[in-house]
Design a protein around this motif. Structure first.
Motif, PDB file in Angstrom:
ATOM      1  N   ARG A  29      46.073  -3.957  93.990  1.00 36.36           N
ATOM      2  CA  ARG A  29      47.151  -4.253  93.048  1.00 36.36           C
ATOM      3  C   ARG A  29      48.241  -5.083  93.728  1.00 36.36           C
ATOM      4  N   LEU A  30      48.566  -4.745  94.969  1.00 38.35           N
ATOM      5  CA  LEU A  30      49.593  -5.481  95.692  1.00 38.35           C
ATOM      6  C   LEU A  30      49.171  -6.929  95.934  1.00 38.35           C
ATOM      7  N   MET A  31      47.885  -7.158  96.170  1.00 39.41           N
ATOM      8  CA  MET A  31      47.397  -8.530  96.347  1.00 39.41           C
ATOM      9  C   MET A  31      47.597  -9.343  95.074  1.00 39.41           C
ATOM     10  N   VAL A  32      47.331  -8.739  93.933  1.00 46.90           N
ATOM     11  CA  VAL A  32      47.537  -9.429  92.655  1.00 46.90           C
ATOM     12  C   VAL A  32      49.023  -9.704  92.439  1.00 46.90           C
ATOM     13  N   ILE A  33      49.864  -8.726  92.776  1.00 51.42           N
ATOM     14  CA  ILE A  33      51.308  -8.901  92.613  1.00 51.42           C
ATOM     15  C   ILE A  33      51.807 -10.067  93.453  1.00 51.42           C
ATOM     16  N   ILE A  34      51.270 -10.240  94.653  1.00 50.86           N
ATOM     17  CA  ILE A  34      51.685 -11.366  95.501  1.00 50.86           C
ATOM     18  C   ILE A  34      51.287 -12.692  94.872  1.00 50.86           C
ATOM     19  N   VAL A  35      50.095 -12.759  94.284  1.00 49.45           N
ATOM     20  CA  VAL A  35      49.672 -13.986  93.588  1.00 49.45           C
ATOM     21  C   VAL A  35      50.635 -14.301  92.444  1.00 49.45           C
ATOM     22  N   LEU A  36      50.984 -13.286  91.661  1.00 55.50           N
ATOM     23  CA  LEU A  36      51.903 -13.491  90.542  1.00 55.50           C
ATOM     24  C   LEU A  36      53.301 -13.858  91.044  1.00 55.50           C
ATOM     25  N   PHE A  37      53.718 -13.271  92.165  1.00 57.68           N
ATOM     26  CA  PHE A  37      55.013 -13.597  92.761  1.00 57.68           C
ATOM     27  C   PHE A  37      55.084 -15.091  93.093  1.00 57.68           C
ATOM     28  N   CYS A  38      54.056 -15.602  93.732  1.00 58.32           N
ATOM     29  CA  CYS A  38      54.046 -17.026  94.107  1.00 58.32           C
ATOM     30  C   CYS A  38      54.067 -17.923  92.867  1.00 58.32           C
ATOM     31  N   GLY A  39      53.258 -17.576  91.873  1.00 57.07           N
ATOM     32  CA  GLY A  39      53.248 -18.369  90.644  1.00 57.07           C
ATOM     33  C   GLY A  39      54.585 -18.346  89.946  1.00 57.07           C
ATOM     34  N   SER A  40      55.204 -17.169  89.892  1.00 59.35           N
ATOM     35  CA  SER A  40      56.518 -17.036  89.258  1.00 59.35           C
ATOM     36  C   SER A  40      57.575 -17.851  89.994  1.00 59.35           C
ATOM     37  N   SER A  41      57.594 -17.770  91.324  1.00 60.87           N
ATOM     38  CA  SER A  41      58.598 -18.500  92.105  1.00 60.87           C
ATOM     39  C   SER A  41      58.487 -19.997  91.865  1.00 60.87           C
ATOM     40  N   LEU A  42      57.259 -20.508  91.843  1.00 60.04           N
ATOM     41  CA  LEU A  42      57.079 -21.943  91.622  1.00 60.04           C
ATOM     42  C   LEU A  42      57.512 -22.345  90.213  1.00 60.04           C
ATOM     43  N   TYR A  43      57.172 -21.495  89.232  1.00 60.47           N
ATOM     44  CA  TYR A  43      57.573 -21.855  87.865  1.00 60.47           C
ATOM     45  C   TYR A  43      59.097 -21.908  87.730  1.00 60.47           C
ATOM     46  N   TRP A  44      59.799 -20.904  88.268  1.00 59.82           N
ATOM     47  CA  TRP A  44      61.256 -20.893  88.128  1.00 59.82           C
ATOM     48  C   TRP A  44      61.905 -22.002  88.949  1.00 59.82           C
ATOM     49  N   ALA A  45      61.236 -22.450  90.019  1.00 58.73           N
ATOM     50  CA  ALA A  45      61.742 -23.607  90.755  1.00 58.73           C
ATOM     51  C   ALA A  45      61.724 -24.846  89.875  1.00 58.73           C
ATOM     52  N   ALA A  46      60.706 -24.933  89.010  1.00 58.02           N
ATOM     53  CA  ALA A  46      60.658 -26.045  88.054  1.00 58.02           C
ATOM     54  C   ALA A  46      61.635 -25.828  86.908  1.00 58.02           C
ATOM     55  N   PHE A  47      61.681 -24.603  86.409  1.00 62.51           N
ATOM     56  CA  PHE A  47      62.507 -24.298  85.240  1.00 62.51           C
ATOM     57  C   PHE A  47      63.980 -24.555  85.509  1.00 62.51           C
ATOM     58  N   GLU A  48      64.486 -24.162  86.674  1.00 59.40           N
ATOM     59  CA  GLU A  48      65.916 -24.252  86.941  1.00 59.40           C
ATOM     60  C   GLU A  48      66.387 -25.662  87.261  1.00 59.40           C
ATOM     61  N   GLN A  49      65.487 -26.653  87.156  1.00 61.94           N
ATOM     62  CA  GLN A  49      65.963 -28.040  87.169  1.00 61.94           C
ATOM     63  C   GLN A  49      66.815 -28.298  85.925  1.00 61.94           C
ATOM     64  N   ALA A  50      66.686 -27.404  84.937  1.00 59.59           N
ATOM     65  CA  ALA A  50      67.449 -27.569  83.695  1.00 59.59           C
ATOM     66  C   ALA A  50      68.945 -27.612  83.952  1.00 59.59           C
ATOM     67  N   GLY A  51      69.427 -26.720  84.803  1.00 63.00           N
ATOM     68  CA  GLY A  51      70.858 -26.678  85.049  1.00 63.00           C
ATOM     69  C   GLY A  51      71.322 -27.618  86.133  1.00 63.00           C
ATOM     70  N   SER A  52      70.385 -28.257  86.845  1.00 61.41           N
ATOM     71  CA  SER A  52      70.755 -29.127  87.962  1.00 61.41           C
ATOM     72  C   SER A  52      70.347 -30.574  87.688  1.00 61.41           C
ATOM     73  N   SER A  53      69.145 -30.982  88.133  1.00 59.25           N
ATOM     74  CA  SER A  53      68.770 -32.401  88.023  1.00 59.25           C
ATOM     75  C   SER A  53      68.649 -32.861  86.571  1.00 59.25           C
TER      76      SER A  53
END
Length: 489
Positions: free
Chosen positions: A283-307
């Motif tokens: 379960r922890l291995m799956v959570i790490i995969v989801l963590f990485c995917g989530s971090s990358l998505y929010w890195a793209a999403f938060e360009q909304a308030g910046s660039s």
């Protein structure tokens, strides 16, 4: 015993929480829409005259900290304050922070940002916890109640950039921040006046296993508060005396190192510490995969308030029916689209049943949508050229794609964390989800900070390639990871 159905078939306390969160998000998204625009505006226009590099880095650090402080905020409510007092104190601290931003003084401005971070860390995770507590265990209305609560979030997020953005950009930047503070005070008053509707929800912290452990929790809290006060006082004195001028880049880099240490330390403990069973390790291995995917998505999403926000200001035609509307108004699109499409996505997953994509594949699809946002912005930057302006429809389509990606990832991620988390660390794993958002927000600020030194076309192309590669990798591993999830059910 009869159920409380006074608020559209739900407990009356939901109305208190609905409007409290609506006002809190009004303040947060109103301030967020203005922050980068204010910091990059020329001093002659009432702004701070910062470079985009510095402003985006500060923005990323601020938004990352807001979500990162949900971890200690949740711990403090569980162990010491109780959720209800955490929400009240958090709201008051947030209000004070917004009103400090309303003061036309740079030093006061930078003291206000940490207050907003601390207050949001107290309020944000705990008001959601109270929503769950106003329902009895097993109440079938709970999921619908959270959906209504989520709608309050997005109503506040839709309206606030329109009001705070107009006041800030057209009248006075500091009045816009002050209006965000007024909104948060309305939320505090709403919560205080409606507290009797909440019953016992959120009043008491968790009872310690032993009196000795309770004493230990209180000492930890006292030492933490004392340490924060002393550190803040020393830093404020050094800055105000001129001994240590504010070095935003050094501060942001140090925070990035700290965030990386916390993340690696947490995952190191998750794998090598604790008495995990083989099923829990999977379960922890799956959570790490989801963590990485989530971090990358929010890195793209938060360009909304910046660039994306700066692109709206500098390179987007904003005259509609003869009215030149503020750039900050584009920040309302995402929340507005969520209101329009959230029910459709919920219906779609219900309709598809067992045929719907796995959680990991939904994350991959969200990153494909994130890739699409950068493709659109890349084309818009190419058409704008050097200093030109393009149709606002480029940003409208961009925010639509962002929203579709968010609806694939955000509610799915919350549900996946709830299902996958070992029961003995369920609360901690929810903190891990907030940590992934924090990491994504920090990465968003760091990547956007090269906006001024790198042409927008090149920046958006680079970010699009990164998102596309990540999406392909997640799609490729979706089947084996989903099998891993099935094996531990």
């Amino acid at each position: 015993m009869n159920q409380d159905t006074r608020f559209f078939g739900h407990p009356a306390g939901l109305s208190t929480l609905f409007f409290t969160e609506l006002w809190e998000r009004f303040g947060y998204y109103g301030m967020r829409a203005l922050l980068v625009l204010f910091m990059t505006a020329a001093a002659s226009a009432g702004g701070m005259g910062m470079s985009t590099t510095t402003a985006f880095a500060i923005y990323g650090l601020y938004t990352a900290s807001v979500y990162g402080f949900s971890l200690p905020g949740g711990w403090l409510a569980d162990r010491i304050l109780g959720q209800r007092r955490a929400v009240m104190y958090g709201g008051l601290i947030i209000s004070a922070g917004y009103f400090m931003l309303a003061v036309p003084n740079e030093s006061v401005f930078f003291l206000g940002l940490p207050l907003i971070v601390l207050g949001t860390g107290l309020l944000k995770p705990n008001i959601s916890t109270i929503v769950g507590q106003i329902y009895r265990p097993g109440d079938p209305r709970t999921d619908a109640g959270f959906s209504i609560f989520y709608m309050g979030i997005n109503i506040g997020a839709t309206v606030s950039p329109l009001i705070c953005g107009y006041v800030g950009e057209r009248i006075n930047w500091h009045y816009g921040f002050g209006l965000a503070g007024v909104g948060m005070l309305c939320g505090v008053l709403t919560f205080w006046m409606g507290r009797h509707r909440l019953g016992e929800a959120g009043i008491h912290p968790v009872a310690p296993p032993t009196p000795e452990i309770g004493q230990q929790w209180r000492r930890q809290f006292q030492y933490s508060v004392a340490g924060l006060v002393v550190a803040a006082a020393v830093l404020a004195f050094l800055h105000l005396s001129g001994t240590m001028p504010l070095d935003a880049e050094r501060l942001v880099n140090a925070a990035g190192v700290l965030l990386a240490i916390i993340t690696l330390g947490l995952f190191g403990w998750m794998f090598f510490g604790g008495d995990w069973t083989p099923a829990e390790r999977k379960r922890l291995m799956v959570i790490i995969v989801l963590f990485c995917g989530s971090s990358l998505y929010w890195a793209a999403f938060e360009q909304a308030g910046s660039s994306f926000n700066v692109f709206a200001k500098q390179n987007t035609e904003r005259v509609l029916f003869g009215f030149d509307f503020p750039a900050s108004w584009f920040q309302s699109l995402n929340a507005g689209f969520i209101i329009c499409f959230a029910a459709a996505f919920a219906w779609l997953w219900l309709k598809m049943g067992d045929r719907q994509p796995s959680s990991v594949m939904k994350f991959a699809l969200s990153l494909f949508f994130a890739t699409g946002t950068f493709v659109v912005m890349m084309l818009a930057a190419q058409r704008a050229g050097a200093g030109g302006r393009v149709s606002p429809m480029w940003l409208v389509v961009t925010y639509l794609l962002q929203t579709l990606g968010e609806l694939l990832l955000s509610p799915v991620g919350l549900g996946a964390m709830t299902r996958l988390a070992p029961k003995r660390v369920a609360g901690l794993m929810m903190g891990v989800w907030f940590l992934s958002i924090s990491m994504g927000n920090y990465l968003a600020g760091k990547t956007a900070s090269i906006y001024g030194s790198l042409p927008p076309f090149d920046l958006f192309r680079t970010l699009g390639i990164i998102m596309l590669v990540a999406a392909v990798i997640l799609a490729f591993i979706a089947r084996p990871v989903s099998k891993l999830i099935d094996d531990v059910k």
